[in-house]
Motif scaffolding. Structure first.
Motif, mmCIF file in Angstrom:
data_model
loop_
_atom_site.group_PDB
_atom_site.id
_atom_site.type_symbol
_atom_site.label_atom_id
_atom_site.label_comp_id
_atom_site.label_asym_id
_atom_site.label_seq_id
_atom_site.Cartn_x
_atom_site.Cartn_y
_atom_site.Cartn_z
ATOM 1 N N UNK A 1 -1.278 -3.522 14.776
ATOM 2 C CA UNK A 1 0.307 -3.604 14.904
ATOM 3 C C UNK A 1 0.819 -4.785 15.583
ATOM 4 N N UNK A 2 -0.411 -5.707 15.790
ATOM 5 C CA UNK A 2 0.135 -6.789 16.672
ATOM 6 C C UNK A 2 0.754 -7.967 15.751
ATOM 7 N N UNK A 3 1.827 -8.027 15.636
ATOM 8 C CA UNK A 3 2.479 -8.928 14.398
ATOM 9 C C UNK A 3 1.842 -10.290 14.677
ATOM 10 N N UNK B 1 -8.376 0.442 8.640
ATOM 11 C CA UNK B 1 -7.849 0.652 10.171
ATOM 12 C C UNK B 1 -7.137 1.871 10.243
ATOM 13 N N UNK B 2 -7.279 2.863 11.070
ATOM 14 C CA UNK B 2 -6.556 3.987 11.192
ATOM 15 C C UNK B 2 -7.229 4.766 12.283
ATOM 16 N N UNK B 3 -6.311 5.663 12.703
ATOM 17 C CA UNK B 3 -6.694 6.995 13.556
ATOM 18 C C UNK B 3 -6.843 8.095 12.565
ATOM 19 N N UNK C 1 -1.245 4.116 11.561
ATOM 20 C CA UNK C 1 -1.262 4.714 10.086
ATOM 21 C C UNK C 1 -0.067 4.356 9.372
ATOM 22 N N UNK C 2 1.085 4.135 10.267
ATOM 23 C CA UNK C 2 2.360 3.704 9.511
ATOM 24 C C UNK C 2 2.636 2.281 9.958
ATOM 25 N N UNK C 3 3.196 2.222 11.177
ATOM 26 C CA UNK C 3 3.680 0.765 11.655
ATOM 27 C C UNK C 3 2.660 -0.145 11.532
ATOM 28 N N UNK C 4 1.280 0.183 11.757
ATOM 29 C CA UNK C 4 -0.022 -0.813 11.490
ATOM 30 C C UNK C 4 0.396 -1.471 9.989
ATOM 31 N N UNK C 5 0.376 -0.319 9.126
ATOM 32 C CA UNK C 5 0.542 -0.647 7.622
ATOM 33 C C UNK C 5 1.631 -1.773 7.252
ATOM 34 N N UNK D 1 0.999 10.791 8.409
ATOM 35 C CA UNK D 1 1.050 9.402 8.905
ATOM 36 C C UNK D 1 0.097 8.778 7.883
ATOM 37 N N UNK D 2 -0.696 9.286 7.189
ATOM 38 C CA UNK D 2 -1.476 8.314 6.049
ATOM 39 C C UNK D 2 -0.513 8.436 4.875
#
Ligand code: NAD
Ligand code: TYD
Length: 342
Positions: free
Chosen positions: A63-65, A84-86, A103-107, A154-155
């Motif tokens: 999530x760290x742009x 990468x996921x929970x 699972x959403x913002x990180x993608x 979320x996936x």
């Protein structure tokens, strides 16, 4: 050129890192090292002089742009495989927030960086759970998504966002939806390693509800081989199911583990069911088979090898099964088990 493997210190990601470095591929891992991330899963790679020079680790959040853009601008990334996921349904029921983030913002962050810096291939590791319960037959890639818990929802969000970047920006995306994985290095909160390690320790095995739920088990090495195959032979913008062809009732898997470890059946305790528990997962994998790929590992052989691995690697899971794990375990199970008879 390097392949960026996010979540490479987790269960499936670490097997995929091993597969890649053993093929001589240059690998960059980005992993937050959450409770599920474990550098011990990569110990053999780091300690071997041949493979260690093919491997670089960034500890950090997808999530760290800023960090993701730094990696794209300083490493020669041409492929990204996003593991990468929970990943645990029961934890998502207890608290969903981290699932929405990763699972959403990180993608989204990974897709944006890929769009900005350019990429040859983006593999989004989705899951069969996005389809929800299979009341009959088996799901095809074109079937509607019906996720029923915060993890699978979320996936599904990440899965469809990746697809949108193909349709909208022609980012070369492939989405994989695998069934339940099993094998070495799986964090012992999941069904198979939890039951194996509890049985070794003569603890109760908490079987949810009537135990007649069905999962299709694919060995983690087959799953990784399928991803590798799709990196070369998959078509951009397509979704591929990856199943093991091993549908089993949970109760049958529990009995198999008990028999293999020569433990008493009385260790199995039927406990309060999971909320919103999907009854059955089943995948139609004709699309992948038509490309020329099929799983190789028979469940009865794979589970025996997996049990042996947990017997021979007790230090690995005993280090995990304390502290944070036991806090989670008590929160998840203490009210489910019947009180011990005095
Ligand atoms: P895992 O929980 O064992 O590993 C997840 C890894 O991701 C860990 O190393 C963790 O530290 C890392 N991670 C978590 N949040 C992160 C973040 N914000 N930034 C960077 N790293 C982060 O999971 P797994 O079982 O190996 O699953 C890997 C992928 O495969 C997941 O995307 C999961 O949804 C998918 N999948 C799993 C299965 C299964 O049966 N395990 C089946 C189908 C699909
Ligand atoms: P799990 O490993 O959590 O995978 P998923 O829910 O993603 O399929 O669970 C696999 C099956 O095992 C699922 O039907 C729930 C069941 N299960 C139990 O019966 N008891 C347990 O303690 C756990 C963790 C799972």
């Amino acid at each position: 050129m390097s392949i960026l493997i996010t979540g490479g210190a987790g269960f499936i990601g670490s097997h995929f890192v091993r597969l890649m470095v053993n093929q001589g591929r240059q690998v960059v891992v980005l992993d937050k090292l959450t409770y599920a991330g474990n550098l011990e899963n990569l110990k053999d790679i780091v300690e071997n002089s041949k493979t260690s020079k093919l491997f670089k680790l960034y500890k950090g959040d997808i999530c760290n742009q800023e960090l993701v853009e730094h990696i794209f601008s300083s490493e020669n990334i041409d492929t990204i495989v996003n593991f990468a996921a929970e990943s645990h349904v029961d934890r998502s029921i207890l608290s969903a927030s981290a699932f929405i983030d990763t699972d959403m913002k990180g993608v989204f962050v990974l897709l944006e960086a890929s769009k900005r810096f350019g990429i040859k291939k983006f593999i989004q590791i989705s899951t069969d759970e996005v389809y929800g319960t299979a009341h009959s037959g088996a799901f095809k890639e074109t079937d509607a998504l019906n996720p029923s818990n915060p993890y699978s929802a979320s996936k599904a969000g990440g899965d469809r966002l990746a697809y949108a970047y193909w349709v909208t920006y022609k980012l070369p995306i492939i989405i994989t939806r695998a069934s339940n994985n099993y094998g070495a290095y799986q964090y012992p909160e999941k069904f198979i390693p939890l039951f194996i390690t509890n049985a070794i320790e003569d603890r109760k095995l908490p079987l949810y509800g009537d135990g007649r739920q069905v999962r299709d088990w694919v060995h983690v090495e087959d799953h990784c081989a399928a991803i590798d195959f799709l990196m070369a032979c998959g078509k951009d913008g397509e979704v591929y199911n990856i199943g093991g062809g091993n549908e089993r009732y949970n109760v049958d898997v529990a009995n198999l583990i008990i028999d293999e470890l020569k433990k008493p059946k009385t260790l199995i305790e039927h406990v309060k069911d999971r909320e919103g528990h999907d009854r059955r997962y089943a995948l139609d994998c004709a699309k992948l088979a038509a490309l020329g790929w099929k799983p190789k590992i028979k469940f009865e052989n794979g589970i025996r090898d997996t049990i042996k691995w947990y017997i021979n690697n007790q230090a690995w899971w005993k280090r995990i099964k304390n502290g944070e794990f036991m806090e989670y375990y008590n929160r998840q199970y203490s009210h489910r088990f019947a009180p011990a008879k005095s």
